[in-house]
Design an enzyme around this catalytic site. Structure first.
Site, PDB file in Angstrom:
ATOM      1  N   ASP A 126       5.345  70.939   6.884  1.00  0.00           N
ATOM      2  CA  ASP A 126       6.658  70.300   6.923  1.00  0.00           C
ATOM      3  C   ASP A 126       7.730  71.134   6.228  1.00  0.00           C
ATOM      4  O   ASP A 126       8.911  70.836   6.345  1.00  0.00           O
ATOM      5  CB  ASP A 126       6.566  68.923   6.262  1.00  0.00           C
ATOM      6  CG  ASP A 126       7.805  68.078   6.480  1.00  0.00           C
ATOM      7  OD1 ASP A 126       8.228  67.937   7.639  1.00  0.00           O
ATOM      8  OD2 ASP A 126       8.362  67.568   5.486  1.00  0.00           O
TER       9      ASP A 126
ATOM     10  N   SER B 208      20.071  66.101   7.066  1.00  0.00           N
ATOM     11  CA  SER B 208      18.912  66.109   7.953  1.00  0.00           C
ATOM     12  C   SER B 208      17.820  65.191   7.421  1.00  0.00           C
ATOM     13  O   SER B 208      17.753  64.897   6.225  1.00  0.00           O
ATOM     14  CB  SER B 208      18.359  67.533   8.114  1.00  0.00           C
ATOM     15  OG  SER B 208      17.931  68.040   6.869  1.00  0.00           O
TER      16      SER B 208
ATOM     17  N   GLN C 293       7.800  68.492  15.671  1.00  0.00           N
ATOM     18  CA  GLN C 293       8.636  67.621  14.855  1.00  0.00           C
ATOM     19  C   GLN C 293      10.000  67.440  15.501  1.00  0.00           C
ATOM     20  O   GLN C 293      10.594  68.384  16.010  1.00  0.00           O
ATOM     21  CB  GLN C 293       8.810  68.212  13.453  1.00  0.00           C
ATOM     22  CG  GLN C 293       9.620  67.340  12.503  1.00  0.00           C
ATOM     23  CD  GLN C 293       9.812  67.996  11.152  1.00  0.00           C
ATOM     24  OE1 GLN C 293      10.167  69.175  11.069  1.00  0.00           O
ATOM     25  NE2 GLN C 293       9.565  67.272  10.077  1.00  0.00           N
TER      26      GLN C 293
END
Length: 222
Positions: A134, A156, A208
């Site tokens: 991530d 974000s 993602q």
């Protein structure tokens, strides 16, 4: 199959051919849940990456450059986030978008591993790799815009994150993370990733989608 001792139904293996297995779980005779699993003797193919991509930036050096370039513009929270000890060491094989405002292709490479060694527990290594995947994925979608959260230009958040493991790997040994973004729009960005060992074995793939918005610049009256 009902297990009187455990007072539960145990999955029953069912093999329908040489390459597929299924677990059939019958609950009180009223329904069947089938999970299909690929066996090891099926067809196999994978993409491979060259082994000699150069690591040209150490993470500590990059943090120092960020503080030198943007230290005066950082809030106390941003400085603390940048300088806090991290369990994952990251090294980039290219320029960091939060250090370089020039727009560029949404395609990047980085290396990662844990700072220290880990026990020989495959589940633990998978968990750490999933955590580390991530770190750099969402930012790939903003590379064509030349914007950075470090400069206060972006807002974000991750909307979803998926990872598929293809082969065993150690999270305490260097892994190459290739990311790209084929699309962004409507305040969202879609990103993909592939994780390789140093000898080029593809061990995991990621995907993602995230919310990505340009931050509104504050006026002098705000």
């Amino acid at each position: 199959m009902w297990d009187p001792a455990a007072r539960r139904y145990r999955p029953t293996p069912v093999y329908d051919d040489a390459s597929t297995a299924a677990l059939a779980d019958v609950w009180r005779g009223a329904g069947v849940r089938v999970i299909c699993l690929a066996r090891l003797n099926g067809l196999a193919w994978e993409i491979s990456r060259a082994r000699k991509l150069v690591i040209n930036a150490f993470y500590d050096e990059v943090r120092a450059k960020a503080l030198e370039a943007f230290g005066e513009k950082m809030s106390a929270g941003q400085r603390a986030l940048m300088m806090r000890p991290r369990p994952i060491e990251m090294r980039s094989s290219g320029r960091h978008q939060w250090l370089n405002p020039e727009p560029r292709e949404p395609h990047s490479f980085s290396w990662f591993k844990t700072v220290g060694g880990l026990p020989d527990d495959p589940a633990l290594h998978r968990a750490v790799i999933a955590y580390a995947s991530d770190y750099t994925l969402l930012g790939t979608a903003v590379l064509p815009h030349g914007l950075s959260w470090m400069r206060g230009e972006l807002i974000s958040a991750s909307l979803d994150h998926a990872i598929w493991f293809h082969a065993p790997a150690r999270a305490d040994e260097w892994l190459l993370y290739e990311t790209d973004s084929p699309w962004s729009g409507s305040g969202r960005g879609y990103n993909r990733g592939r994780i390789f060992t140093r000898d080029g074995v593809l061990v995991a793939s990621t995907a993602q989608e995230g919310m990505i918005r340009q931050a509104r610049r504050k006026s002098g009256s705000e």
